[in-house]
Motif scaffolding. Structure first.
Motif, PDB file in Angstrom:
ATOM      1  N   ALA A 190       0.997  -0.938   0.401  1.00 31.91           N
ATOM      2  CA  ALA A 190       0.162  -0.266  -0.180  1.00 31.91           C
ATOM      3  C   ALA A 190       0.734   1.044  -0.141  1.00 31.91           C
ATOM      4  O   ALA A 190       0.914   2.111  -0.873  1.00 31.91           O
ATOM      5  CB  ALA A 190      -1.176  -0.299   1.098  1.00 31.91           C
ATOM      6  N   MET A 191       1.901   1.241   0.932  1.00 32.28           N
ATOM      7  CA  MET A 191       2.637   2.205   1.195  1.00 32.28           C
ATOM      8  C   MET A 191       3.808   2.514  -0.622  1.00 32.28           C
ATOM      9  O   MET A 191       3.702   3.821  -1.066  1.00 32.28           O
ATOM     10  CB  MET A 191       3.892   1.891   1.951  1.00 32.28           C
ATOM     11  CG  MET A 191       3.377   2.475   3.098  1.00 32.28           C
ATOM     12  SD  MET A 191       2.631   4.521   3.293  1.00 32.28           S
ATOM     13  CE  MET A 191       2.975   5.706   3.357  1.00 32.28           C
ATOM     14  N   ALA A 192       3.940   1.798  -0.929  1.00 29.62           N
ATOM     15  CA  ALA A 192       4.642   1.901  -2.447  1.00 29.62           C
ATOM     16  C   ALA A 192       4.273   2.051  -3.427  1.00 29.62           C
ATOM     17  O   ALA A 192       4.041   3.056  -4.303  1.00 29.62           O
ATOM     18  CB  ALA A 192       5.091   0.269  -2.713  1.00 29.62           C
ATOM     19  N   VAL A 193       2.644   1.420  -3.233  1.00 31.31           N
ATOM     20  CA  VAL A 193       1.769   2.186  -4.877  1.00 31.31           C
ATOM     21  C   VAL A 193       1.237   3.837  -4.169  1.00 31.31           C
ATOM     22  O   VAL A 193       1.474   4.724  -5.219  1.00 31.31           O
ATOM     23  CB  VAL A 193       0.445   1.411  -4.570  1.00 31.31           C
ATOM     24  CG1 VAL A 193      -0.874   1.623  -5.475  1.00 31.31           C
ATOM     25  CG2 VAL A 193       0.527   0.285  -5.021  1.00 31.31           C
ATOM     26  N   LEU A 194       1.325   4.004  -2.609  1.00 26.06           N
ATOM     27  CA  LEU A 194       1.758   5.855  -2.288  1.00 26.06           C
ATOM     28  C   LEU A 194       2.442   6.167  -3.153  1.00 26.06           C
ATOM     29  O   LEU A 194       2.083   7.662  -4.019  1.00 26.06           O
ATOM     30  CB  LEU A 194       0.757   5.702  -0.657  1.00 26.06           C
ATOM     31  CG  LEU A 194       0.602   7.216  -0.467  1.00 26.06           C
ATOM     32  CD1 LEU A 194      -0.626   7.653  -1.626  1.00 26.06           C
ATOM     33  CD2 LEU A 194       0.580   7.156   0.643  1.00 26.06           C
ATOM     34  N   CYS A 195       3.664   5.797  -3.013  1.00 25.57           N
ATOM     35  CA  CYS A 195       4.749   6.859  -3.111  1.00 25.57           C
ATOM     36  C   CYS A 195       4.769   6.926  -4.508  1.00 25.57           C
ATOM     37  O   CYS A 195       4.992   7.738  -5.637  1.00 25.57           O
ATOM     38  CB  CYS A 195       5.692   5.688  -2.850  1.00 25.57           C
ATOM     39  SG  CYS A 195       6.181   6.216  -1.016  1.00 25.57           S
ATOM     40  N   MET A 196       4.275   5.531  -5.759  1.00 22.22           N
ATOM     41  CA  MET A 196       4.417   5.843  -7.140  1.00 22.22           C
ATOM     42  C   MET A 196       3.037   6.984  -8.030  1.00 22.22           C
ATOM     43  O   MET A 196       3.261   7.518  -7.831  1.00 22.22           O
ATOM     44  CB  MET A 196       3.884   4.507  -7.704  1.00 22.22           C
ATOM     45  CG  MET A 196       4.973   3.326  -7.611  1.00 22.22           C
ATOM     46  SD  MET A 196       6.423   4.165  -8.418  1.00 22.22           S
ATOM     47  CE  MET A 196       7.214   2.514  -7.932  1.00 22.22           C
ATOM     48  N   ALA A 197       1.875   7.260  -7.017  1.00 23.01           N
ATOM     49  CA  ALA A 197       0.890   7.651  -7.162  1.00 23.01           C
ATOM     50  C   ALA A 197       1.668   9.173  -6.808  1.00 23.01           C
ATOM     51  O   ALA A 197       1.092   9.919  -7.225  1.00 23.01           O
ATOM     52  CB  ALA A 197      -0.304   7.606  -6.193  1.00 23.01           C
ATOM     53  N   CYS A 198       1.942   9.083  -5.821  1.00 25.32           N
ATOM     54  CA  CYS A 198       2.547  10.687  -5.092  1.00 25.32           C
ATOM     55  C   CYS A 198       3.858  11.092  -6.446  1.00 25.32           C
ATOM     56  O   CYS A 198       3.448  12.014  -6.352  1.00 25.32           O
ATOM     57  CB  CYS A 198       3.522  10.882  -4.019  1.00 25.32           C
ATOM     58  SG  CYS A 198       1.877  10.532  -2.853  1.00 25.32           S
ATOM     59  N   SER A 199       4.275  10.677  -6.910  1.00 25.99           N
ATOM     60  CA  SER A 199       5.921  10.273  -8.095  1.00 25.99           C
ATOM     61  C   SER A 199       5.204  10.932  -8.696  1.00 25.99           C
ATOM     62  O   SER A 199       5.974  12.257  -9.638  1.00 25.99           O
ATOM     63  CB  SER A 199       6.594   9.424  -8.440  1.00 25.99           C
ATOM     64  OG  SER A 199       7.768   9.281  -8.838  1.00 25.99           O
ATOM     65  N   GLN A 200       3.881  10.335  -9.485  1.00 22.22           N
ATOM     66  CA  GLN A 200       3.053  10.555 -11.023  1.00 22.22           C
ATOM     67  C   GLN A 200       2.631  11.640 -10.610  1.00 22.22           C
ATOM     68  O   GLN A 200       2.592  12.178 -11.963  1.00 22.22           O
ATOM     69  CB  GLN A 200       2.755   9.426 -11.938  1.00 22.22           C
ATOM     70  CG  GLN A 200       3.663   7.832 -12.083  1.00 22.22           C
ATOM     71  CD  GLN A 200       3.349   7.310 -12.613  1.00 22.22           C
ATOM     72  OE1 GLN A 200       2.882   5.973 -11.791  1.00 22.22           O
ATOM     73  NE2 GLN A 200       2.871   7.164 -13.541  1.00 22.22           N
ATOM     74  N   GLY A 201       2.123  11.658  -9.578  1.00 21.54           N
ATOM     75  CA  GLY A 201       1.159  13.269  -9.609  1.00 21.54           C
ATOM     76  C   GLY A 201       2.225  14.279  -9.370  1.00 21.54           C
ATOM     77  O   GLY A 201       1.933  15.296 -10.038  1.00 21.54           O
ATOM     78  N   THR A 202       3.068  14.833  -9.053  1.00 19.85           N
ATOM     79  CA  THR A 202       3.775  15.787  -8.695  1.00 19.85           C
ATOM     80  C   THR A 202       4.924  15.535 -10.252  1.00 19.85           C
ATOM     81  O   THR A 202       4.908  16.801 -11.408  1.00 19.85           O
ATOM     82  CB  THR A 202       5.205  15.710  -8.285  1.00 19.85           C
ATOM     83  OG1 THR A 202       5.357  14.454  -8.093  1.00 19.85           O
ATOM     84  CG2 THR A 202       4.001  16.304  -6.217  1.00 19.85           C
TER      85      THR A 202
END
Length: 512
Positions: free
Chosen positions: A420-432
């Protein structure tokens, strides 16, 4: 100055405004009508204007709506000396009830980019059952993934030159037809053998390679400067939503009908788009017979595109430091972006232990985040520009977020211990990362609007090289290292891009 427009016998209106006399207010009304093109006859007694004009008498019964309109007109006059040309054009356009044609063009470009990434990312899901069926190792998978970029690289500059000389409509239409056919032929090529598959994927890249330069050329002619960031953000969010759609539906189609169904179904959608594009789109407002005069005037008042290009001043273009800032920054940006685009389903499957269905669905979240963030960033950028912040400052702020945000969140991946945290990091990375649409991706039209297609072709050539080397290098790194090594290299390039962009870029026009 406006009092001579009023009849002396005009009765006072049955309301009062703070700090204003009836005459000034009535004069304001006459002035507003004159500015908006209404016919005003000086010194005309009211009794001679019967019939239809009686319906607009502010003292007549049931005239509440007209009183509101008068109040709105007076308020506009009090707030500003006179409406701008753009505001007047927009008011007239709204009165006519027409949807702005420029935004219809933007939406068609958005839908083309939606198809573009749907057809591109389906391989990142289908490659899992395909590699199991044909016995491909990670290095072969990396070769197949990178073969798309062989063709994509060939048509970046050529597509820009073609679009700037013959018009973006023809070029973008060609691209969609070409890559749709190549997508549909992918299962056939895979069954014939690896060399045939590599050739078809490269052919697909040829078609998609002209899309961005052609789109940039079209929007440089259709979209006013004040709407540039928003329009480009919307179009590029089509790519992100295309990734969302492709990653969400590919596992379902594979599960029910087998992996070839993904390529057949997605490839057939191009025919629908091309039919609409051929009948509704034009390369510039000057070629469109259906555009309103008000909208054409609005676009012309803020256009910086100029006359069509006949020759490309290569020496002048390549002598400008901001052009090289675009090229280097595009390379640094795309290295990380293309790795995420092509390898994330494999990362989720191998590292986070998601199955095929879960890998596709989990990949949707980061791309959906990008679609939202790109449009938020576009509105922020245009708002800052409209409030007087320099275009240079806005582009540097937005691109710095687009570099430093992904760099930070990718460094966190090695420290998280849950999917879950890995997916969240990916989402934040691509969001920015998506804030780049209001940074370097908007900058081509800033510094050289006449050569917007060529400039994007140049910088995206560097971006494609990053895709070719980055995608293939990832396969090599994974055979001899780990995913941490993959992410560390991306972070280093993000930091290099940040430095180059903030030192050498500009938002000013440097090429006429």
């Amino acid at each position: 100055m406006l009092l001579h427009l009023l009849p002396l016998s005009c009765p006072a209106p049955p309301f009062r405004l703070r700090g204003g006399s009836p005459r000034v207010r009535a004069g304001g009304r006459a002035r507003t009508r004159a500015l908006r093109g209404a016919d005003v006859e000086p010194e005309t007694p009211p009794r001679r204007r019967r019939g239809r004009d009686d319906d607009h008498d502010p003292h007549a019964a049931g005239s509440g709506g007209d009183t509101g309109a008068l109040l709105a007109s007076v308020r506009r006059l009090l707030l500003s000396e006179a409406p701008t040309a753009a505001a007047a054009a927009e008011e007239e356009e709204e009165e006519q009830g027409q949807f702005p044609k420029r935004w219809a063009i933007v939406f068609l470009c958005f839908s083309a980019f939606l198809l573009c990434n749907m057809d591109r990312v389906n391989m990142s899901i289908a490659i899992l059952p395909m590699s199991a069926e044909y016995g491909w190792n990670p290095q072969t998978v990396g070769l197949i993934q990178s073969s798309f970029f062989w063709g994509y690289l060939l048509t970046q500059i050529a597509g820009g030159i073609w679009a700037d000389t013959v018009g973006g409509k023809t070029v973008l239409g060609f691209g969609v037809v070409w890559w749709s056919i190549a997508t549909a032929l992918t299962p056939v090529a895979a069954k014939l053998g690896l060399p045939f598959l590599l050739v078809v994927r490269a052919f697909m890249g040829i078609g998609e390679g002209v899309a961005m330069p052609a789109m940039n050329n079209i929007l440089s002619k259709w979209v006013p400067v004040s709407e540039r960031s928003r329009s480009l953000a919307l179009v590029y969010s089509g790519m992100y939503l295309g990734s969302v759609t492709g990653l969400a539906f590919s596992p379902l189609l594979i599960h029910k009908f087998g992996w070839p169904s993904v390529f057949y179904s997605f490839g057939s959608l191009g025919a629908v788009w091309v039919t609409t594009w051929a009948t509704k789109a034009y390369s510039s407002p000057l070629e469109d017979p259906g555009i309103s005069a008000a909208e054409k005037k609005l676009i012309a008042s803020q256009s910086t595109a100029g006359e069509p290009v006949k020759t490309i001043p290569w020496r002048l273009i390549l002598s400008k430091p901001p052009v090289w800032a675009l090229i280097v920054s595009h390379f640094c940006h795309n290295w990380g972006t293309f790795i995420l685009l092509t390898w994330m389903p494999t990362y989720y499957n191998q590292v986070l232990k998601f199955n095929l269905m879960e890998s596709g669905l989990v990949c949707v979240l980061p791309w959906f985040t990008m679609a939202v963030s790109a449009n938020v960033g576009g509105w922020i950028a245009d708002t800052l520009v409209s409030r007087g912040v320099s275009v240079t400052t806005v582009r540097k702020i937005m691109q710095s977020i687009g570099f430093l945000g992904p760099a930070f969140f990718l460094t966190q991946l090695s420290h998280v211990d849950s999917p879950a945290m890995a997916v969240l990091c990916m989402a934040c990375s691509q969001g920015t990362d998506a804030f780049s649409q209001s940074g370097l991706y908007s900058n081509h039209q800033d510094i050289g609007p006449r050569y917007a297609g060529v400039l994007l072709g140049l910088s995206n050539t560097a971006g494609v090289l990053a895709g070719v080397f980055g995608t293939a290098a990832t396969g090599y790194i994974l055979q001899h290292g780990s995913w941490d090594n993959v992410f560390e290299l991306s972070v280093v390039l993000y930091l290099v891009g940040t430095l180059v962009w903030n030192v050498f870029s500009t938002g000013e026009k440097i090429l006429d």
